[in-house]
Motif scaffolding. Structure first.
Motif: not given
Length: 416
Positions: A70-71, A168-174
């Motif tokens: 997902t991330a 959450v990790i994917g959106v936060t990193v982006n």
């Protein structure tokens, strides 16, 4: 025949390797789309690794694959798309996991039976346009649940928690690690218009000065002018991407990126390229066996070539003034001075040519008149439009006057 195929294969391979090499060099040497792609790829890989470290290594989740998967896919081209895709993906994964669990329970844990029940139901709704590229993940989630054989309520809950962690990790990193901003592409596409217009005007001027210019030459000029429409479409697309990339993007608050160039410039260049296309169409229609118009005399065309060169100088000065923040003050001042000088010369040339056109022979009058009319309108867009453009005079140290070119709009230094 075999040797020819081998040679063609080697040429294709060499072309591909050379293209990769150019891309790598472009990413290393300067900011641009190549470097942006590298950054986004590394961010996606980093987000996936972080999601796996959290769920698989630290939390020891039973199906930790869901989190990095997902991330990885949620590090999208814009922060807005990451958020939108994250919500879409959570919905389709929830539906896919629940349907797969129900199918497994209804078929007594039969993998094949559950696939026959769940997959046809999930793949068709997955093509719904409102779900975008995320629709396919409902079917793949159902496959994960069915093949893994975990379909109890607690196990489905684990899948959803792992997916949420990855999202959450994917959106936060982006959003917080070099969030993507697509402003540079707007400037890149806008600079292409004066650059390619200037190149066409120079080529056309060189041809008109020659002893003979053929129908093939004129057709080539006309084709190049019509292809400027592709640049205009690319500019419109870049503006849409820039607008989307500003939504929910903290980079616009954490770092001053500057506003995009005003959209009036797009309209100016749309009109300017239309006049340039009309000029080349008239030239193409006045040469060759099937010429519809009589070409003006050689003396007229040589002076028209000088006028085209000065129009090219205006375009080249605009491209220089649109250069990025790496340009020095002296370079910008020099570009402004070149513009100012070309602007003064271009009307003198036009007025002289228009005065002499009165003595043009009648058969060539329609073509010559149309060439003059379209060139005047092209120059009007480059020089005499009323909006913006005082920066060119200021950069050249000249008094700012009204009637500045719309194409030389309010330029800002330091844009990305």
């Amino acid at each position: 025949m075999a040797q020819a195929r081998v040679a063609a294969a080697w040429r294709w391979l060499w072309w591909e390797v050379s293209a990769v090499g150019r891309t790598v060099r472009g990413a290393v040497r300067q900011p641009g789309p190549e470097r942006d792609t590298v950054v986004q790829s590394l961010k996606a890989a980093g987000a996936a690794i972080a999601a796996w470290a959290l769920t698989g290594w630290w939390l020891n989740a039973p199906l930790a694959l869901m989190a990095p998967w997902t991330a990885l896919v949620l590090v999208d081209a814009t922060v807005y798309r990451s958020l939108r895709s994250g919500l879409q993906q959570l919905v389709v994964i929830l539906v896919g996991a629940l349907l797969a669990s129900a199918a497994m329970a209804a078929t007594g844990g039969s993998t094949l039976g559950a696939m026959l029940v769940a997959l046809p139901v999930m793949t068709l709704p997955g093509t719904h346009r409102r779900l975008g590229a995320q629709g396919i993940y409902g079917g793949t989630t159902a496959l994960f649940v069915i093949t893994y054989g975990a379909y109890s309520a607690s196990e489905v809950g684990h899948r959803l928690v792992e997916t949420m962690i990855g999202a959450v990790i994917g959106v936060t990193v982006n959003a917080f690690v070099l969030p993507p901003v697509h402003l540079r592409n707007v400037y890149d596409q806008l600079r292409r218009l004066p650059r390619e217009s200037a190149a066409l005007l120079r080529t056309m001027a060189e041809g008109l000065r020659g002893e003979e210019w053929s129908a093939a030459d004129a057709a080539g000029w006309h084709d190049r002018a019509r292809r400027l429409d592709q640049v205009l479409r690319a500019l419109a697309s870049a503006r849409r991407w820039n607008t989307e990339s500003s939504r929910f993007n903290p980079r616009f608050r954490l770092r001053r990126t500057g506003p995009p160039p005003p959209e009036e410039a797009d309209a100016v260049w749309e009109r300017a390229t239309g006049h340039l296309t009309a000029i080349t169409r008239t030239l193409a229609g006045s040469v060759g066996e099937k010429a519809r118009l009589t070409a003006p005399g050689a003396a007229f065309l040589r002076r028209y070539a000088d006028l085209a060169d000065e129009a090219a100088a205006l375009c080249e000065a605009e491209e220089a003034l649109l250069a990025d923040g790496g340009q020095t003050d002296d370079e910008r001042a020099a570009a402004g001075e070149r513009y100012h000088e070309a602007r003064e010369r271009v009307w003198d040339l036009y007025d002289g040519l228009a005065e002499d056109f009165r003595g043009e022979h009648a058969p060539a009058a329609p073509a010559g008149g149309e060439l003059l009319v379209e060139m005047k309108q092209l120059l009007w867009e480059l020089v005499e439009a009323e909006e913006g453009g005082a920066a060119a005079d200021a950069a050249a140290g000249q008094p700012v006057r009204t009637g500045r070119p719309a194409a030389f709009f309010r330029r800002r230094r330091g844009h990305p």
